[in-house]
Motif scaffolding. Structure first.
Motif, PDB file in Angstrom:
ATOM      1  N   LYS A 178      -6.884  10.179  -2.867  1.00 42.91           N
ATOM      2  CA  LYS A 178      -6.086  11.325  -3.302  1.00 42.91           C
ATOM      3  C   LYS A 178      -4.713  11.417  -2.649  1.00 42.91           C
ATOM      4  N   ILE A 179      -4.558  10.766  -1.522  1.00 38.71           N
ATOM      5  CA  ILE A 179      -3.255  10.783  -0.847  1.00 38.71           C
ATOM      6  C   ILE A 179      -2.812   9.326  -0.694  1.00 38.71           C
ATOM      7  N   ILE A 180      -1.673   8.986  -1.280  1.00 35.43           N
ATOM      8  CA  ILE A 180      -1.237   7.590  -1.268  1.00 35.43           C
ATOM      9  C   ILE A 180       0.169   7.512  -0.684  1.00 35.43           C
ATOM     10  N   GLN A 181       0.298   6.660   0.321  1.00 30.92           N
ATOM     11  CA  GLN A 181       1.599   6.477   0.976  1.00 30.92           C
ATOM     12  C   GLN A 181       2.201   5.154   0.522  1.00 30.92           C
ATOM     13  N   ILE A 182       3.437   5.228   0.063  1.00 25.93           N
ATOM     14  CA  ILE A 182       4.124   4.041  -0.437  1.00 25.93           C
ATOM     15  C   ILE A 182       5.351   3.823   0.447  1.00 25.93           C
ATOM     16  N   ASP A 183       5.223   2.872   1.368  1.00 29.57           N
ATOM     17  CA  ASP A 183       6.254   2.688   2.388  1.00 29.57           C
ATOM     18  C   ASP A 183       7.515   2.054   1.820  1.00 29.57           C
ATOM     19  N   GLU A 184       8.648   2.611   2.175  1.00 32.21           N
ATOM     20  CA  GLU A 184       9.943   2.049   1.762  1.00 32.21           C
ATOM     21  C   GLU A 184      10.905   1.966   2.942  1.00 32.21           C
ATOM     22  N   PRO A 185      10.559   1.163   3.954  1.00 32.39           N
ATOM     23  CA  PRO A 185      11.466   1.077   5.113  1.00 32.39           C
ATOM     24  C   PRO A 185      12.846   0.514   4.764  1.00 32.39           C
ATOM     25  N   ALA A 186      12.956  -0.199   3.646  1.00 32.77           N
ATOM     26  CA  ALA A 186      14.259  -0.775   3.278  1.00 32.77           C
ATOM     27  C   ALA A 186      15.123   0.197   2.478  1.00 32.77           C
ATOM     28  N   LEU A 187      14.634   1.415   2.315  1.00 34.39           N
ATOM     29  CA  LEU A 187      15.274   2.366   1.402  1.00 34.39           C
ATOM     30  C   LEU A 187      16.795   2.473   1.531  1.00 34.39           C
ATOM     31  N   SER A 188      17.274   2.439   2.774  1.00 33.60           N
ATOM     32  CA  SER A 188      18.706   2.716   2.941  1.00 33.60           C
ATOM     33  C   SER A 188      19.545   1.471   3.229  1.00 33.60           C
ATOM     34  N   VAL A 189      18.970   0.273   3.056  1.00 33.21           N
ATOM     35  CA  VAL A 189      19.742  -0.921   3.451  1.00 33.21           C
ATOM     36  C   VAL A 189      20.975  -1.138   2.573  1.00 33.21           C
TER      37      VAL A 189
ATOM     38  N   HIS B  98       7.184   6.491   3.375  1.00 38.36           N
ATOM     39  CA  HIS B  98       7.670   6.391   4.753  1.00 38.36           C
ATOM     40  C   HIS B  98       8.935   5.542   4.793  1.00 38.36           C
ATOM     41  N   ALA B  99       9.943   6.041   5.468  1.00 39.96           N
ATOM     42  CA  ALA B  99      11.166   5.262   5.669  1.00 39.96           C
ATOM     43  C   ALA B  99      11.578   5.405   7.126  1.00 39.96           C
ATOM     44  N   CYS B 100      12.162   4.349   7.676  1.00 38.30           N
ATOM     45  CA  CYS B 100      12.574   4.440   9.076  1.00 38.30           C
ATOM     46  C   CYS B 100      13.789   3.571   9.323  1.00 38.30           C
ATOM     47  N   TYR B 101      14.260   3.593  10.538  1.00 41.49           N
ATOM     48  CA  TYR B 101      15.486   2.921  11.008  1.00 41.49           C
ATOM     49  C   TYR B 101      16.561   2.809   9.929  1.00 41.49           C
TER      50      TYR B 101
ATOM     51  N   MET C 153      10.878  -6.180  -2.856  1.00 42.90           N
ATOM     52  CA  MET C 153      11.981  -6.943  -3.448  1.00 42.90           C
ATOM     53  C   MET C 153      12.984  -7.354  -2.371  1.00 42.90           C
ATOM     54  N   ASP C 154      13.366  -6.403  -1.532  1.00 45.08           N
ATOM     55  CA  ASP C 154      14.427  -6.672  -0.556  1.00 45.08           C
ATOM     56  C   ASP C 154      14.003  -7.708   0.488  1.00 45.08           C
ATOM     57  N   TRP C 155      12.732  -7.768   0.801  1.00 45.75           N
ATOM     58  CA  TRP C 155      12.244  -8.679   1.843  1.00 45.75           C
ATOM     59  C   TRP C 155      11.737  -9.997   1.274  1.00 45.75           C
TER      60      TRP C 155
ATOM     61  N   LEU D 290      20.315   2.787  -4.231  1.00 44.84           N
ATOM     62  CA  LEU D 290      19.343   3.884  -4.215  1.00 44.84           C
ATOM     63  C   LEU D 290      18.818   4.219  -5.616  1.00 44.84           C
ATOM     64  N   PRO D 291      19.683   4.241  -6.653  1.00 42.03           N
ATOM     65  CA  PRO D 291      19.158   4.541  -8.003  1.00 42.03           C
ATOM     66  C   PRO D 291      18.064   3.561  -8.448  1.00 42.03           C
ATOM     67  N   ILE D 292      18.151   2.319  -7.991  1.00 45.04           N
ATOM     68  CA  ILE D 292      17.105   1.335  -8.340  1.00 45.04           C
ATOM     69  C   ILE D 292      15.790   1.724  -7.655  1.00 45.04           C
TER      70      ILE D 292
END
Ligand code: ZN
Length: 338
Positions: free
Chosen positions: A182-193, A219-222, A147-149, A198-200
């Motif tokens: 069985k292991i699924i990674q859902i990347d959220e690098p925009a998590l803290s923008v 995964h979240a970064c920067y 959504m953010d990008w 955050l509640p959304i």
């Protein structure tokens, strides 16, 4: 660690499981082939054959290095949001947007209801998993980051967009699970923008993973984690894969003030630097993690995807990750009370 869940899924991982964040560098022949494909010089099938060859190269290398939980290396991906947007009805290729100085890219645009019609990542996951007995992670981009990008011209606001995308990504998660992932990674690098949103992001992740039988990593970064911690722990995942080393492990200070309550994939090598960390430095980082985190909750990996490094640099960084995890394993076992 959420060992109980992993065991229920039939996964017996060692102490300090090693993994990587997702992307590996594309070998020269593949980078060249992507250029030729864009100019119409080779067919989609020819490009895909080389993407398979490169995927198989990286599976083989991860096995040789002794990595515990493998990734397919994302040989078929360019941008982590555009890759999905190009394959979901409701998106159109948006206008050129400037990023990083003089680099331009097409920002996806939502112009209609976004729908999931067919699996996007399942064939690649199956191909990669077919090459190894080790578990291979399914890799997706999370609803909040997509959504953010993207531009949105269809949904009333950012929250509605994000929740609609979460429903779509959930379908891809279900397809991966149905295929045996069985292991699924859902990347959220925009998590803290936008910390106020955050509640959304939390509601969207809940909608993406709730009630589904897999071990979930995000995964979240920067990020400006100081604004979203500890609330971010409410994300409906088992494991946070975090960039720790690039910032000199300063997130540990946050964990000191408020305990980290989930499993963590602790970034122990900086992916932005050509400099190869020595095993002692990496070991020290793991030991610092263990001053605040119980050993059974700690996974070890690089800070972020390694795609901007050379093939040799990426291999060397992974080697030092695996060696350091192994040496810490030996020590943790030795110091356990009899
Ligand atoms: Zn990252």
């Amino acid at each position: 660690m959420n060992r109980e869940k992993l065991e229920k899924l039939g996964l017996n991982l060692p102490l300090f499981p090693t993994t990587s964040v997702g992307s590996f560098p594309k070998p020269d022949y593949l980078a060249k082939a992507r250029g030729e494909f864009n100019k119409g010089k080779i067919t989609a099938q020819q490009l895909e054959d080389l993407e398979r060859k490169a995927t198989s190269f990286w599976i083989e290398k991860q096995e040789e290095l002794g990595v515990d939980v493998l990734v397919d290396g994302e040989m078929y991906r360019g941008d982590m949001v555009a890759y999905f947007a190009e394959r979901l009805p409701g998106f159109t290729n948006g206008g050129l947007v400037r990023s990083y100085g003089n680099r331009y890219y097409h920002k996806p645009m939502i112009t209609g209801e976004v729908k999931w019609t067919d699996p996007i990542t399942v064939a690649w996951w199956k191909y990669a998993q077919g090459l190894t007995k080790k578990p291979v992670k399914g890799m997706l981009t999370g609803a909040y980051t997509v959504m953010d990008w993207s531009f949105n011209e269809h949904y009333p606001d950012r929250k509605a967009t994000c929740l609609a995308l979460a429903g779509v990504i959930r379908k891809e998660v279900e397809a991966l699970i149905a295929a045996g992932c069985k292991i699924i990674q859902i990347d959220e690098p925009a998590l803290s923008v936008r910390p106020e949103e955050l509640p959304i992001a939390i509601e969207a992740m809940q909608r993406t993973t709730e009630g589904l039988s897999a071990y979930f990593i995000t995964h979240a970064c920067y990020g400006a984690f100081e604004y979203i911690y500890p609330d971010m722990l409410k994300l409906a995942v088992d494991n946070f894969d975090l960039e720790m080393s690039n910032s000199g492990l300063d997130l540990l200070e946050l964990f000191r003030r408020h305990p980290f309550t989930k499993d963590i994939s602790f970034g122990v090598v900086d992916v932005h630097s050509h400099v190869l960390e020595d095993a002692g430095t990496v070991r020290q980082r793991i030991e610092q993690a263990l001053t605040l985190l119980p050993p059974e909750r700690v996974w070890v990996d690089p800070d972020c995807g390694l795609k901007t490094r050379t093939v040799d640099e990426a291999l060397a960084k992974m080697r030092v990750v695996v060696e350091a995890a192994r040496s810490c394993r030996g020590q943790a076992v030795a110091t356990q009370p009899a």
